[in-house]
Design an enzyme around this catalytic site. Structure first.
Site, mmCIF file in Angstrom:
data_model
loop_
_atom_site.group_PDB
_atom_site.id
_atom_site.type_symbol
_atom_site.label_atom_id
_atom_site.label_comp_id
_atom_site.label_asym_id
_atom_site.label_seq_id
_atom_site.Cartn_x
_atom_site.Cartn_y
_atom_site.Cartn_z
ATOM 1 N N CYS A 21 -10.834 3.939 12.180
ATOM 2 C CA CYS A 21 -11.947 3.491 11.342
ATOM 3 C C CYS A 21 -13.112 3.015 12.202
ATOM 4 O O CYS A 21 -12.951 2.104 13.020
ATOM 5 C CB CYS A 21 -11.499 2.367 10.415
ATOM 6 S SG CYS A 21 -12.831 1.754 9.337
ATOM 7 N N ASN A 33 -8.318 16.731 12.070
ATOM 8 C CA ASN A 33 -9.197 16.224 11.017
ATOM 9 C C ASN A 33 -10.642 16.463 11.417
ATOM 10 O O ASN A 33 -11.057 16.113 12.515
ATOM 11 C CB ASN A 33 -8.924 14.734 10.826
ATOM 12 C CG ASN A 33 -9.694 14.100 9.678
ATOM 13 O OD1 ASN A 33 -9.831 12.889 9.607
ATOM 14 N ND2 ASN A 33 -10.197 14.895 8.755
#
Length: 365
Positions: free
Chosen positions: A134, A232
């Protein structure tokens, strides 16, 4: 829906299930072999719903699973809140028997607290995932996510704590260092600490989704470790999925923002923005986002979540319609008494305008 119920929640002492359930024969199996055995047991899912803040909750996961997703992550959960608050656990985490394979993702920087949180969910998931990716300001303030890249001994201690105490494998979702060799050293550290799977967001923590993900870096990571790797970034439709798998050699791909727009992505559906005008290689898939919204709302009635999450998904899927009909959008924004009936009627109202935004599939030959 499965409630979170563990020995800790019921006031009983928590056992080291990993140690209790490991036979002497299993102790001789290498961590690499265990990682791959577990991945094969899960039937090696390739199409995976990425963790999304207030976006990959149970109803949305189940919608994506209906349309091709083979595994999914929960939204990021705060380990301290999860460990200490039954209210937080009940509000933020739910699952059901069909919701597998499932990664439950936690953020945190205290090994003991992270373990306490993980104990609460290990019976309901297939991996406990540590959020090391994050990049948001809140992660900087809380010293978790991608900002733990500045303290690798702490990262190592988090992974070791979970890997040596849980009955399910530990996975980590990471971002890239600016220098590739630093990233290679990082993933080897995670592997040596007991991580059984690494999901790589192919961007650094300062790069945003508008910048192209680095699939070549993911390929290098795949070559450097002996455990499963997921990729990703830049997965907008199934052609991207195939290209990513071929380029990186990864075991599977994660998608986030593209699924928010089109939860049927993994079933081969794509929006008109990814179909060239006049391209006869695609046809109307007889599905549009209005239908997906209705299916999602029905799942929310079955598995309740907060209205803010519901509204966010409805906006995401109906974006084009609401942009074309700002009066409907304004009414939606101003509605004080939201209900499922109102949302179903809003879809009907948009349909009555005669505008159609189909999702396309490749022409069958």
């Amino acid at each position: 829906m499965v409630p979170v119920a563990t020995s800790a929640a019921m006031g009983c002492p928590i056992q080291n299930l990993s140690a209790a359930n490991t036979s002497s024969e299993e102790q001789y199996i290498s961590s690499e072999e265990r990682a791959w055995a577990h991945w094969r047991k899960l039937k090696q899912p390739k199409l995976i719903v990425a963790p999304m803040y207030e976006g990959s909750e149970l109803p949305f996961r189940m919608l994506c699973r209906k349309y091709g997703a083979e595994a999914a992550y929960t939204p990021m959960l705060h380990s301290r809140n999860f460990a200490e608050s039954q209210k937080y656990r009940s509000r933020e985490f739910s699952t059901c028997k069909e919701d597998r394979p499932l990664f439950v993702q936690f953020c945190g920087n205290d090994p003991d607290i992270l373990l306490e949180a993980a104990y609460q969910v290990e019976s309901y998931c297939d991996y406990v995932d540590i959020n090391l990716g994050c990049p948001q300001r809140i992660a900087s303030r809380g010293n978790y996510g991608a900002f733990l890249m500045d303290d690798l001994p702490l990262v190592e201690s988090l992974v070791k704590k979970l890997a040596t105490n849980l009955s399910v494998p530990v996975s980590c979702k990471i971002r890239l260092f600016p220098v590739l060799q630093d990233t290679i050293n990082y993933v080897k550290l995670l592997e040596d600490a007991g991580c059984s799977l690494i999901a790589v967001h192919g961007r650094t923590r300062t790069e945003r989704t508008s910048e192209r993900a680095n699939w070549d870096a993911i390929k290098s990571i795949k070559s450097a470790v002996k455990i499963p790797v997921l990729a990703n970034g830049n997965v907008r439709h199934m052609d991207d999925v195939q290209n990513c798998l071929e380029t990186t050699g990864a075991e599977g791909v994660l998608s986030a923002e593209s699924l928010l727009d089109n939860p049927a992505l993994f079933a081969g559906f794509r929006g008109g923005e990814w179909v060239v005008d006049g391209d006869d290689g695609f046809e109307d898939g007889k599905l549009d986002r209005g239908q997906l919204v209705v299916e999602y709302l029905k799942l929310c009635e079955k598995h309740p979540v907060r209205w803010g999450i519901v509204v966010s998904h409805v906006y995401g899927m109906l974006r084009e319609w609401l942009e074309m009909h700002p009066d409907v959008r304004d009414d939606f924004n101003n509605e004080k008494n939201l209900s499922f009936e109102y949302l179903y009627s809003m879809v009907d109202r948009l349909r009555a305008r005669g505008v159609y935004f189909p999702l396309y599939v490749k022409t069958r030959t």
